[in-house]
Write a protein that holds these residues in place. Structure first.
Motif, PDB file in Angstrom:
ATOM      1  N   ALA A 221       0.815  -1.137  -0.156  1.00  0.00           N
ATOM      2  CA  ALA A 221       0.154   0.046  -0.101  1.00  0.00           C
ATOM      3  C   ALA A 221       0.942   0.999  -0.255  1.00  0.00           C
ATOM      4  CB  ALA A 221      -0.918   0.006   1.306  1.00  0.00           C
ATOM      5  N   ASP A 222       0.297   2.401  -0.585  1.00  0.00           N
ATOM      6  CA  ASP A 222       0.955   3.643  -0.699  1.00  0.00           C
ATOM      7  C   ASP A 222       0.649   4.461   0.672  1.00  0.00           C
ATOM      8  OD1 ASP A 222       2.178   5.988  -0.980  1.00  0.00           O
ATOM      9  OD2 ASP A 222       1.669   6.060  -3.078  1.00  0.00           O
ATOM     10  N   LEU A 223       1.321   4.602   1.481  1.00  0.00           N
ATOM     11  CA  LEU A 223       1.130   5.511   2.489  1.00  0.00           C
ATOM     12  C   LEU A 223       1.753   6.610   2.734  1.00  0.00           C
ATOM     13  CD1 LEU A 223       1.111   2.451   5.313  1.00  0.00           C
ATOM     14  CD2 LEU A 223      -0.886   3.940   4.853  1.00  0.00           C
ATOM     15  N   ASN A 224       1.924   7.542   1.405  1.00  0.00           N
ATOM     16  CA  ASN A 224       2.638   8.660   1.310  1.00  0.00           C
ATOM     17  C   ASN A 224       1.696   9.993   1.872  1.00  0.00           C
ATOM     18  OD1 ASN A 224       3.723  10.961   0.201  1.00  0.00           O
ATOM     19  ND2 ASN A 224       3.483  10.305  -1.708  1.00  0.00           N
ATOM     20  N   CYS A 225       2.435  10.481   2.904  1.00  0.00           N
ATOM     21  CA  CYS A 225       1.624  11.460   3.691  1.00  0.00           C
ATOM     22  C   CYS A 225       0.521  11.289   4.345  1.00  0.00           C
ATOM     23  CB  CYS A 225       1.513  12.684   2.837  1.00  0.00           C
ATOM     24  SG  CYS A 225       3.047  13.421   1.931  1.00  0.00           S
ATOM     25  N   THR A 226       0.316  10.085   4.762  1.00  0.00           N
ATOM     26  CA  THR A 226      -0.902   9.453   5.204  1.00  0.00           C
ATOM     27  C   THR A 226      -0.847  10.098   6.972  1.00  0.00           C
ATOM     28  OG1 THR A 226      -0.773   7.801   3.950  1.00  0.00           O
ATOM     29  CG2 THR A 226      -2.162   7.605   5.915  1.00  0.00           C
ATOM     30  N   LEU A 227      -2.178  10.290   7.311  1.00  0.00           N
ATOM     31  CA  LEU A 227      -2.163  10.892   8.613  1.00  0.00           C
ATOM     32  C   LEU A 227      -2.495   9.504   9.495  1.00  0.00           C
ATOM     33  CD1 LEU A 227      -4.279  13.933   8.346  1.00  0.00           C
ATOM     34  CD2 LEU A 227      -1.861  13.827   8.535  1.00  0.00           C
ATOM     35  N   LEU A 228      -1.625   9.332  10.427  1.00  0.00           N
ATOM     36  CA  LEU A 228      -1.765   8.027  11.244  1.00  0.00           C
ATOM     37  C   LEU A 228      -1.871   8.243  12.820  1.00  0.00           C
ATOM     38  CD1 LEU A 228       0.792   5.692   9.219  1.00  0.00           C
ATOM     39  CD2 LEU A 228      -1.701   5.482   9.412  1.00  0.00           C
ATOM     40  N   SER A 229      -2.001   9.430  13.131  1.00  0.00           N
ATOM     41  CA  SER A 229      -2.118   9.396  14.788  1.00  0.00           C
ATOM     42  C   SER A 229      -3.388   8.625  15.477  1.00  0.00           C
ATOM     43  CB  SER A 229      -2.478  11.179  15.211  1.00  0.00           C
ATOM     44  OG  SER A 229      -3.542  11.545  14.452  1.00  0.00           O
ATOM     45  N   ASP A 230      -3.069   7.827  16.307  1.00  0.00           N
ATOM     46  CA  ASP A 230      -3.808   7.156  17.178  1.00  0.00           C
ATOM     47  C   ASP A 230      -4.332   5.950  16.471  1.00  0.00           C
ATOM     48  OD1 ASP A 230      -3.271   8.691  19.756  1.00  0.00           O
ATOM     49  OD2 ASP A 230      -4.933   9.945  18.804  1.00  0.00           O
ATOM     50  N   ALA A 231      -3.778   5.771  15.449  1.00  0.00           N
ATOM     51  CA  ALA A 231      -4.334   4.502  14.492  1.00  0.00           C
ATOM     52  C   ALA A 231      -3.695   3.245  15.197  1.00  0.00           C
ATOM     53  CB  ALA A 231      -3.796   4.785  13.361  1.00  0.00           C
ATOM     54  N   ASN A 232      -4.587   2.361  15.405  1.00  0.00           N
ATOM     55  CA  ASN A 232      -4.232   0.936  15.917  1.00  0.00           C
ATOM     56  C   ASN A 232      -3.596   0.098  14.722  1.00  0.00           C
ATOM     57  OD1 ASN A 232      -3.700  -1.344  17.315  1.00  0.00           O
ATOM     58  ND2 ASN A 232      -5.882  -1.562  18.027  1.00  0.00           N
ATOM     59  N   LEU A 233      -1.969  -0.137  14.731  1.00  0.00           N
ATOM     60  CA  LEU A 233      -1.729  -0.992  13.681  1.00  0.00           C
ATOM     61  C   LEU A 233      -1.321  -2.385  14.219  1.00  0.00           C
ATOM     62  CD1 LEU A 233       0.672   1.496  11.826  1.00  0.00           C
ATOM     63  CD2 LEU A 233      -1.315   0.225  10.696  1.00  0.00           C
ATOM     64  N   SER A 234      -1.807  -2.896  15.160  1.00  0.00           N
ATOM     65  CA  SER A 234      -1.418  -4.026  15.923  1.00  0.00           C
ATOM     66  C   SER A 234      -1.528  -5.236  14.880  1.00  0.00           C
ATOM     67  CB  SER A 234      -2.462  -4.274  17.035  1.00  0.00           C
ATOM     68  OG  SER A 234      -2.105  -5.615  17.507  1.00  0.00           O
ATOM     69  N   ASP A 235      -0.527  -5.761  14.652  1.00  0.00           N
ATOM     70  CA  ASP A 235      -0.505  -7.181  13.917  1.00  0.00           C
ATOM     71  C   ASP A 235      -0.588  -6.785  12.091  1.00  0.00           C
ATOM     72  OD1 ASP A 235       0.278  -9.529  15.513  1.00  0.00           O
ATOM     73  OD2 ASP A 235      -1.118  -8.918  16.456  1.00  0.00           O
ATOM     74  N   ALA A 236      -0.796  -5.645  11.993  1.00  0.00           N
ATOM     75  CA  ALA A 236      -1.042  -5.204  10.381  1.00  0.00           C
ATOM     76  C   ALA A 236       0.172  -5.583   9.804  1.00  0.00           C
ATOM     77  CB  ALA A 236      -1.146  -3.569  10.485  1.00  0.00           C
ATOM     78  N   ASN A 237      -0.172  -6.044   8.453  1.00  0.00           N
ATOM     79  CA  ASN A 237       0.764  -6.750   7.468  1.00  0.00           C
ATOM     80  C   ASN A 237       1.379  -5.345   6.785  1.00  0.00           C
ATOM     81  OD1 ASN A 237       2.329  -7.635   5.765  1.00  0.00           O
ATOM     82  ND2 ASN A 237       0.770  -9.030   4.788  1.00  0.00           N
ATOM     83  N   LEU A 238       2.529  -4.808   6.913  1.00  0.00           N
ATOM     84  CA  LEU A 238       3.066  -3.585   6.147  1.00  0.00           C
ATOM     85  C   LEU A 238       4.299  -4.063   5.120  1.00  0.00           C
ATOM     86  CD1 LEU A 238       3.602  -1.556   9.478  1.00  0.00           C
ATOM     87  CD2 LEU A 238       2.015  -1.312   7.421  1.00  0.00           C
ATOM     88  N   SER A 239       4.103  -5.368   4.920  1.00  0.00           N
ATOM     89  CA  SER A 239       5.029  -6.050   3.714  1.00  0.00           C
ATOM     90  C   SER A 239       5.127  -5.028   2.539  1.00  0.00           C
ATOM     91  CB  SER A 239       4.879  -7.432   3.508  1.00  0.00           C
ATOM     92  OG  SER A 239       4.878  -8.049   4.859  1.00  0.00           O
TER      93      SER A 239
END
Length: 318
Positions: A221-239
């Motif tokens: 996924a393209d996370l360019n300039c994405t706002l992620l404050s307080d997002a829960n990324l527990s066990d998310a696949n960032l490959s």
């Protein structure tokens, strides 16, 4: 990272009038039956009370017939009531075929579109606030600037859907299929994306503040300039995800293992949270590879892509 899977069952909605009718009808029939038995017992000859009962019978010669008629009416009315609810329930379960439909600007607030076929539909600027789209097929649908706040997308198919600029605040996208979906500039703050498949999705400038991305698939996924404050990324696949010019200091549950997996995400000018930062983890480790990635993905010249990276690297996170 361990692979996780979860089967999502289709939500079953129960009509409250169906429930009321199902409970009330046998209760009414039982009451009429009880009154009929009570009347019959009083009308039976019983020695000394014979004359009294005879008088009662004479006073109310049609009582038994009346009660029996009432029972028949109640049973017929109850049967009709249940039949109508059954037919309405069957109509609601039928799949609406709106594939390729022009619904641009349509007002569909609170609409029931469960399992609807909306593939390739034009929903630009449509108002789908609080609409139930669970299990719906929205593959290739155009939802630019659509209002989808609070909508239900549990298990929906949104492959290749264009949701750029859409308002998806607090939307339920748990288990939704968003492969290669365009969510650039969309508002997904507070959205439920648990187990959602966002592989290859365009999340540039997307607001994911407070979103639940637990177990979500964000590979490539393209996370360019994405706002992620307080997002829960527990066990998310960032490959293979592109983490470019992102402030992730306030992200929840981002573990070092997620950033150092076998197929690592690409990092460039990323502000990492203190708990996931390690001395060996360079937040700019892939800046030299980002220009080629941007050029290939967005069909821009390598020189233009290099200029974007150079400009982004001038920013210093406070």
């Amino acid at each position: 990272m361990r692979e996780r899977s979860k089967q999502w069952q289709r939500k079953i909605r129960i009509n409250k009038w169906w429930v009321i009718g199902a409970i009330a009808t046998p209760a009414l029939i039982g009451m009429v039956w009880w009154l009929w038995l009570l009347s019959e017992s009083r009308l039976q000859p019983d020695g000394d009370r014979l004359s009294h009962n005879e008088n009662t019978t004479q006073d109310h010669p049609h009582r038994e017939t009346l009660i029996s008629g009432m029972g028949a009416i109640v049973m017929v009315a109850g049967g009709v009531f249940l039949l109508l609810n059954f037919r309405r329930a069957n109509r609601n379960t039928k799949t609406a075929d709106l594939s390729g439909a022009d619904l641009s600007g349509a007002d569909l607030i609170n609409a029931n579109l469960i399992n609807a076929n909306l593939s390739g539909a034009d929903l630009i600027n449509a108002n789908l606030s609080r609409t139930d789209l669970s299990g719906a097929d929205l593959s290739g649908a155009d939802l630019i600037n659509a209002n989808l706040s609070g909508a239900e997308f549990c298990g929906a198919d949104l492959i290749n859907a264009n949701l750029s600029g859409a308002n998806l605040k607090y939307a339920n996208l748990s288990g939704a299929d968003l492969i290669n979906a365009n969510l650039s500039g969309a508002n997904l703050s507070g959205a439920n994306l648990r187990y959602a498949n966002l592989s290859g999705a365009n999340l540039r400038y997307t607001n994911l503040s407070g979103a639940n991305l637990k177990y979500a698939n964000l590979s490539d996924a393209d996370l360019n300039c994405t706002l992620l404050s307080d997002a829960n990324l527990s066990d998310a696949n960032l490959s293979g995800a592109l983490l470019f010019f992102v402030n992730s200091r306030e992200v929840q549950n981002l573990e070092p293992l997620q950033l150092q997996a076998q197929h690592k995400p690409f990092l460039c000018n990323v502000a990492l949270p203190s708990y996931s930062h390690q001395p060996k983890l360079n937040p700019n480790r892939d800046c030299d590879r980002i220009p080629q990635l941007l050029s290939d993905r967005y069909n821009i010249s390598l020189e233009e892509a290099q200029g974007i990276v150079n400009e982004a690297r001038q920013h210093r996170w406070d």
